[in-house]
Design a protein around this motif. Structure first.
Motif, short mmCIF file in Angstrom:
data_model
loop_
_atom_site.label_atom_id
_atom_site.label_comp_id
_atom_site.label_asym_id
_atom_site.label_seq_id
_atom_site.Cartn_x
_atom_site.Cartn_y
_atom_site.Cartn_z
N THR A 187 2.37 2.29 3.25
CA THR A 187 3.09 2.59 4.50
C THR A 187 2.85 4.02 4.95
O THR A 187 2.58 4.29 6.13
CB THR A 187 4.59 2.35 4.29
N ALA A 188 2.94 4.97 4.01
CA ALA A 188 2.72 6.37 4.38
C ALA A 188 1.30 6.60 4.89
O ALA A 188 1.07 7.30 5.89
CB ALA A 188 3.00 7.26 3.16
N THR A 189 0.34 6.03 4.19
CA THR A 189 -1.06 6.19 4.62
C THR A 189 -1.28 5.57 5.99
O THR A 189 -1.97 6.13 6.85
CB THR A 189 -2.01 5.55 3.59
N PHE A 190 -0.69 4.39 6.21
CA PHE A 190 -0.86 3.69 7.49
C PHE A 190 -0.31 4.53 8.63
O PHE A 190 -0.95 4.71 9.68
CB PHE A 190 -0.16 2.34 7.42
N GLN A 221 11.61 -7.43 -1.61
CA GLN A 221 11.43 -8.29 -0.42
C GLN A 221 11.66 -7.48 0.85
O GLN A 221 10.92 -7.62 1.83
CB GLN A 221 12.41 -9.47 -0.51
N LYS A 222 12.68 -6.61 0.86
CA LYS A 222 12.96 -5.78 2.04
C LYS A 222 11.82 -4.80 2.32
O LYS A 222 11.38 -4.63 3.46
CB LYS A 222 14.27 -5.02 1.82
N ALA A 223 11.30 -4.16 1.26
CA ALA A 223 10.22 -3.18 1.45
C ALA A 223 8.95 -3.86 1.99
O ALA A 223 8.26 -3.34 2.89
CB ALA A 223 9.92 -2.48 0.12
N PHE A 224 8.63 -5.06 1.46
CA PHE A 224 7.41 -5.76 1.90
C PHE A 224 7.56 -6.24 3.35
O PHE A 224 6.62 -6.16 4.15
CB PHE A 224 7.13 -6.94 0.97
N GLU A 225 8.78 -6.68 3.67
CA GLU A 225 9.02 -7.14 5.05
C GLU A 225 8.92 -5.98 6.03
O GLU A 225 8.33 -6.11 7.11
CB GLU A 225 10.40 -7.80 5.12
N MET A 275 3.25 -2.96 10.52
CA MET A 275 1.84 -3.22 10.86
C MET A 275 1.72 -4.15 12.07
O MET A 275 0.85 -3.96 12.92
CB MET A 275 1.13 -3.83 9.65
N GLU A 276 2.59 -5.17 12.17
CA GLU A 276 2.54 -6.07 13.32
C GLU A 276 2.83 -5.33 14.62
O GLU A 276 2.19 -5.57 15.64
CB GLU A 276 3.53 -7.22 13.11
N ARG A 277 3.81 -4.41 14.57
CA ARG A 277 4.12 -3.65 15.79
C ARG A 277 2.99 -2.70 16.17
O ARG A 277 2.78 -2.42 17.35
CB ARG A 277 5.42 -2.85 15.57
#
Length: 1334
Positions: A1130-1133, A1258-1262, A1268-1270
């Protein structure tokens, strides 16, 4: 080979003015004529036929009232809007035409005989009555006065050092005293007026003066320069006349000379020496030359002649003759006879200074004539083979006809000449397609002579053979004969009084109908006359043509053309309008010619050559102006055309770029033709060919490939334009005329594959016709040798676009083209005469895709052993000798050896250059061997190893070691296995060797299969162990009956190899089932994240303690690792995404800045980063390239290194945006792949009551997936995708913006990186969430 054709006539009769006209001048800007008379000046407009100005010189006292005054010169001065007039009494008068004021700017007491202005109107020269020359400026300020007679030769006097003096020469029978004879000078001609004559060179740097020398009484020509310094004096010329004219181009000075039996026009060089001459068609003392005039472009010399009084009763005439030169021969092109009495007496004439082919004539009775000529090529227009491609050239009272279908005769020679009683002014060929060789000739006496081609009852004395006849040779040419001469009978007894060229644009439209045009004397109107043969009671050779009907047309008709096929007649008016003349209808209507859109056609400029042609089914008018502008209907399609000709379905043109273009009109559309002519990037196909500079089209030979061109110097060239050649060849092939097509293709180097490729189906159906027509072994062999698989109709000779039907290949014909053609021709030759075509049959075998040399050698062997030959047969020795030309002797020797026929081998070897000591011992050794071993030895020598192994396998087991060594040496394992049964020891030995070979090549699994098949289970086990094929390895272990311990050890070894390959589940299966070590199996399953399989084993062996000791800690550790991975991703993205937006903003800003400057160059332009400089190293390297040797020396390692560095994430790197896109895409794809793993760990987390950890993961993966979708639409925007694909175009674009867009597309988005602009896909349908944890 061109003639002068009358373009139009402008006539102004009965000008209402007092006195008698004496001279005239032209006002080129106002297009008016200034006429000087014994009363004064008068300015008239010949177009509107009105008097503009009238100025009396008598009233001012410059001319006497009794009419005895004489104006010796008149010159229009454009800059001063005045006219300068010189009178014989010595006055020089300047008359302002705007105010009609007269001013005497100078006066010469002794009188003025000549006034001559320089071409640039800066100087004026006066010849006075005291035999002096006065030079003044344009403001009439005197510069210098000199005596007209000079004793000195001039500044260009020849220098001699005594060599070659007359006194030292050999004089033959005249003796030495001839060197000391005094030269006798002849006095001037009796009719010479002894007045000086002045002429200027075209650039105004020199002028020449012809005067009668007072000492000798003979005329001399002196040349002076612009500074009034004498340059040279002419050599003594007996009988030199007064006429003088300097060629505007500056090379020659024309004058006249009367010789004992003839009148000549002679030419002087600037140094005073004679340089060439031509003879006038008159005898001595028959005529006098009143004047010589060159036209503005130095192409036509007008000679003004007048009959001398010989008998009181004879009628005297004045002639104006127009002469041109080509190939050093002078042609008389036009002859205009005028009367010497009455109103028709010629007073003065001059060429137009602006329009080169326009001649102005002034007659005694205030009658003004203006003639416009243009150059034309008179050629026959037939298109069938009966047309002889005639071209007629006018030369005085002769018409020189060249028949190009039979021979190309260079001018001034000809095929035959027609002798006429009077000089010829116009020649026309019949427009009837079947009688295109017939011609009609209009001469100066207004007679039309008809010559018809055909059988003549007697020899025609008016037809004389030219270059093709004489010297006892028999001529196969059918010459025309004089059918009849007709006198044109005008209406109301009107004759050509005052206008010798009353009829123009004469056209032979039908067998007994001529069309002619005359121009009205009173206004801008033309009349079309129908001339028909008047009925005659007597059948003599003279008849009459009467005007049967006339049609008046508003406007001046300047051209008339007809289409022999459609019989359409098109008229062109002076304003460019095109009219259609319905000459066959009773009403004789004239209507505007309309284009396909229905609008009237009008040329923007008048055209000197017009033709009718059918383009795409529509009849169009083609026109070419004197400024090289080419029009189709009213559209200008080219501006560099020098000549054109319409031949059948083709339009041929020559251009200023020294090319000849050929376009097919049959199925071509007007737009396609327009695009082809106006395109600056011409195709290099068959429609274009280079020609010599200045070439013009003379004619095209019908039903042939010859195009005749004439060079500027007059010589001819014959070219075979590729478009004409291919068109004619296609026609011949369609008619199955193979012989004509073959001969043409062989002569003009056209690839012979076209004979087949033009229509393969028809050719293969008519191969026997082809053989019989060619009927030459050498030519058939030539056809075979040029055969290739390429379809030349698609590569070398594509048919014109949409002009020919595309002939598809016959689906029944299978196989390669060369093989099919060779087989078909061979079958035909064998059925016709196999003995005659023996060599061609051999060639058909050799030229196949795979040469059938064994069959060829067998046929040669049969020839050697055959009975006495048939008359047409070829001997074996000749056949073999011919084969050696087609095939390399060593190849032929090897193939003969491969037949195992030693007689054939000896026959070939004897014809080769091989040494008998080289091959005889080898052959003798072979003969001593056993048959199979002998053939093995031969095949091994010829490197046919597969055959060699086959023969060696039949020799017995004692030869097997040798066979095995050959198999190993040449890697022929698979081939060798075919020759032995599968249960034999030899088969097993070969298989083991094959397996060992595969093992060395690291192909362990195939090696194991080979070993297993032949029963070598131990070797198979080792191979399967090496390849990791644990199922096959365990199968081999079972067949080897291993002990339990050995099997357990084997299982552990296999498990270790599977773990290395990250196949944890397979390794666990092996340990559990074959090593009975379920604990280690569980650990491997936990390591591979196979949680559920591990639980299965735990409960199978009833070991719940392992859950607490191993499974739960492993699950919690895996959950922590997943959480850390998601945080990092997430941070890298987010970091890459933010940087990408910054880079894009900087890139757009830099691009806007550079629109006003230069577009970034090179693939690595650095304008996209705020940390980079304006010009990068890559830019410098693109502008100053490195040494080619250093570039070539780049190793593959350096290239791989450069490829890795291409997409660098370093800030400021040239392609940072692409590197960021690539990194973001990889993050999205790797996260997508985690869904399955996360789902499985969530299930076990819930199972063991780790709800908090499960919910957290589950919360972190969601959250990560939603982020990424946004971000996908923001990163992979539609704008950037479009920018990468198409340049920016539109009404708001500038040249710089478009270039920047193209450069951006070219540099910043390489082709290989295009997939980076495709966003990665996130599959929302994949089930990964566990609802129990929500």
């Amino acid at each position: 080979m061109r003639n002068l054709k009358l373009f139009r006539t402008l006539e102004f009769r009965d000008i209402q003015a007092p006195g008698k006209p004496q001279c005239f001048s032209l006002r080129t800007e106002q297009r008016t004529v200034l006429i000087g008379s014994d009363i004064g000046l008068i300015e008239v407009d010949p177009v509107t036929r009105e008097v503009k100005n009238e100025i009396s010189l008598v009233a001012e006292g410059f001319l006497p009232e009794d009419g005895s005054g004489c104006i010796v010169g008149i010159q229009d001065l454009q800059e001063q809007e005045s006219v300068c007039v010189a009178t014989a009494s010595g006055d020089v008068i300047l008359c302002n035409l705007r105010t009609c004021q007269l001013e005497c700017v100078g006066s010469v007491a002794s009188g003025i005989s000549v006034m001559s202005w320089s071409p640039d109107q800066e100087l004026v020269l006066l010849a006075t009555g005291q035999q002096t020359l006065i030079m003044m400026t344009k403001d009439f300020e005197p510069i210098m006065e000199q005596q007209i007679h000079q004793d000195d030769f001039g500044e260009s006097k020849f220098i001699t050092v005594g060599w070659g003096r007359k006194e030292t020469q050999f004089h033959g029978s005249e003796g030495r005293q001839a060197a000391f004879q005094v030269q006798m000078y002849e006095s001037a001609l009796p009719w010479d007026d002894h007045r000086p004559q002045v002429t200027w060179r075209g650039d105004g740097q020199f002028f020449a003066v012809s005067v009668v020398c007072p000492e000798t009484g003979a005329r001399k020509v002196r040349v002076w320069n612009r500074e009034f310094a004498l340059q040279s004096t002419s050599e003594p010329v007996a009988g030199l006349g007064p006429a003088l004219a300097w060629k505007p181009s500056g090379s020659l000075i024309a004058s006249t000379q009367e010789k004992p039996n003839q009148q000549d026009i002679v030419f002087f060089e600037k140094n005073g020496l004679l340089h060439g001459h031509f003879t006038l068609p008159f005898l001595k003392d028959e005529v006098k030359v009143n004047g010589l005039l060159w036209n503005a472009d130095s192409t036509v010399l007008a000679v003004w002649l007048e009959d001398l009084q010989r008998e009181e009763s004879c009628t005297l005439q004045t002639y104006v003759q127009l002469w041109t030169v080509g190939n050093y021969h002078w042609y008389l092109k036009q002859s205009l006879p005028f009367s010497t009495c009455g109103k028709s007496k010629l007073v003065s004439l001059m060429w137009d200074p602006v329009t080169p082919s326009q001649l102005h004539v002034l007659c005694q009775g205030w009658h003004y004539l203006c003639y416009d000529w243009h150059w034309t090529t008179d050629r026959s227009s037939g298109e069938n083979s009966s047309d002889m491609a005639n071209v007629a050239v006018i030369d005085g009272n002769r018409v020189l006809v060249t028949v190009f279908q039979q021979s190309v005769v260079p001018p001034p020679m000809c095929t035959y000449q027609l002798l006429l009683p009077h000089p010829v002014n116009q020649v026309m060929f019949s427009a009837h397609p079947q009688k295109s060789n017939d011609l009609a000739i209009l001469d100066a006496s207004n007679q039309i002579s008809i010559y018809e081609c055909g059988d003549s009852p007697s020899v025609d004395s008016t037809v004389k053979l030219g270059a093709v006849g004489g010297n006892g040779f028999k001529v196969s040419l059918r010459t025309p004969h004089l059918e009849k001469r007709y006198k044109v009978q005008f209406e109301n007894g009107e004759d050509q009084e005052g206008n010798p060229l009353k009829l123009s644009l004469l056209t032979w439209i039908q067998e007994d109908i001529f069309l002619a045009v005359s121009h009205s004397q009173s206004g801008a109107q033309s009349v079309i006359h129908h001339l028909t043969v008047a009925p005659s009671e007597t059948d003599d050779e003279h008849g009459q043509l009467s005007i049967s009907s006339s049609v008046a047309v508003d406007g001046i008709i300047i051209s008339l053309c007809c289409n022999s096929k459609t019989k359409s007649v098109a008229l062109q008016l002076a304003g460019g309008q095109i009219l259609k003349y319905f000459w066959e209808s009773p009403s004789l209507a004239v209507e505007p010619w309309k284009n396909p859109s229905g609008f009237p056609v009008q040329f923007p400029y008048p055209c000197t050559q017009t033709e009718l042609a059918t383009i795409g089914g529509e009849e169009c008018v083609l026109g070419l102006s004197d400024r090289c502008r080419f029009f189709i209907n009213d559209t200008e399609v080219a501006s560099n055309i020098t000549s054109f000709a319409v031949y059948g379905e083709f339009l041929l043109l020559t251009t200023h770029s020294h090319t000849c273009q050929c376009f097919c009109l049959r199925d071509a559309s007007f737009n396609a033709l327009h695009a082809g002519l106006s395109s600056s990037h011409l195709s290099k196909g068959e429609s274009l060919r280079k020609v010599e500079r200045g070439s013009r089209i003379v004619t095209v030979v019908p039903q042939d490939t010859k195009l005749i061109l004439q060079m500027p110097r007059g010589n001819l060239e014959v070219v075979h334009h590729r478009a004409l050649v291919l068109s004619q060849i296609r026609k011949w092939l369609d008619k199955l005329m193979f012989k004509e097509a073959f001969e043409c293709m062989r002569k003009l180097r056209i690839n012979l594959n076209l004979i087949h490729d033009h229509n393969p189906k028809v050719f293969l159906e008519n191969v026997e016709t082809f053989i019989r027509q060619i009927d030459s072994v050498n030519h058939i062999n030539l056809f075979f040798t040029e055969l290739k698989e390429e379809d030349v109709t698609k590569t070398m000779y594509p048919p014109p676009v949409a002009s020919t039907v595309q002939l598809s290949k016959d689906p029944a014909v299978q196989g390669k083209k060369v093989d099919v053609v060779c087989d078909a021709l061979r079958a035909a030759m064998e059925s016709i005469n196999p003995h005659k075509y023996c060599l061609s049959i051999l060639t058909s075998h050799v030229k196949k895709t795979t040469p059938e040399l064994e069959i060829v050698l067998q046929k040669v062997h049969e020839l050697q052993a055959s009975a006495p030959p048939v008359p047409d047969a070829v001997s074996a020795e000749e056949a073999l000798k011919y084969l050696l030309l087609l095939v390399d002797v060593n190849d032929l020797y090897d193939h003969s050896l491969g037949t195992y026929d030693f007689d054939l081998v000896l026959m070939v070897a004897e014809k080769s250059q091989k040494d008998p000591k080289e091959y005889l011992p080898f052959l003798n050794t072979l003969k001593k061997m056993e048959t199979n071993y002998q053939r093995f030895t031969i095949d091994k020598y010829l490197k046919r190893y597969e055959k060699a192994i086959g023969h060696l396998s039949k020799c017995g087991s004692e030869y097997f070691p040798e066979c095995l060594n050959l198999i190993k040496d040449k890697n022929l394992y698979k081939e060798a296995l075919k020759f032995y049964p599968s249960d034999s020891q030899q088969y097993k030995d070969i298989s083991i060797a094959y397996g060992q070979h595969l093992t060395q090549e690291r192909l362990y699994e195939p090696a194991g299969l080979v070993f297993a098949r032949c029963g070598a289970h131990e070797k198979a086990l080792d191979a399967f162990l090496a390849s990791g094929s644990w199922q096959q390895a365990l199968c081999m272990a079972a067949q080897l009956n291993l002990t339990k311990d050995q099997l357990a050890g084997l299982g552990r070894t296999l498990a270790g190899k599977l773990v290395e390959q990250r196949k944890h589940s397979d390794a666990a299966t092996v340990l559990e089932q074959y090593a009975q070590d379920y604990e280690e199996a569980v650990l491997l399953l936990l390591e591979g994240a196979a949680w559920e399989e591990a639980l299965r084993l735990v409960y199978k062996y009833n070991r719940p303690d392992i859950i607490e000791t191993n499974i739960k800690p492993s699950i919690l550790e895996a959950q922590k690792n997943y959480m850390a991975l998601l945080d990092s991703q997430t941070a890298t993205f987010i970091r890459h995404k933010n940087r990408l937006l910054v880079v894009r903003e900087l890139k757009e800003r830099a691009q806007q800045v550079n629109l006003g400057d230069e577009v970034p160059q090179g693939q690595e332009s650095d304008v996209f980063s705020e940390t980079s400089s304006v010009m990068s190293g890559s830019d410098m390297s693109s502008r100053y390239p490195r040494s080619s040797s250093r570039v070539a020396a780049r190793s593959s390692k350096n290239r791989r290194k450069a490829e890795r560095k291409k997409h660098s994430l370093k800030e400021g790197s040239p392609l940072e945006d692409l590197a960021l896109l690539e990194a973001l895409s990889e993050i999205v794809q790797s996260t997508e792949k985690l869904k399955d793993e996360v789902y499985h760990i969530l299930k076990v987390l819930f199972l063991f009551e780790f709800d908090e950890q499960g919910r957290g993961l589950q919360k972190a993966f969601e959250d990560t997936l939603q982020l990424m979708e946004r971000s996908l639409p923001e990163i992979w925007t539609l704008t950037h995708q479009q920018n990468s694909a198409t340049p920016v175009l539109g009404p708001d674009s500038t040249a710089n913006s478009i270039m920047a867009s193209y450069q951006q597309q070219k540099t910043s988005v390489p082709v290989l990186d295009a997939e980076l602009f495709i966003p990665p896909k996130i599959n929302k349908k994949t089930q990964w969430k566990l609802s129990l944890l929500e």
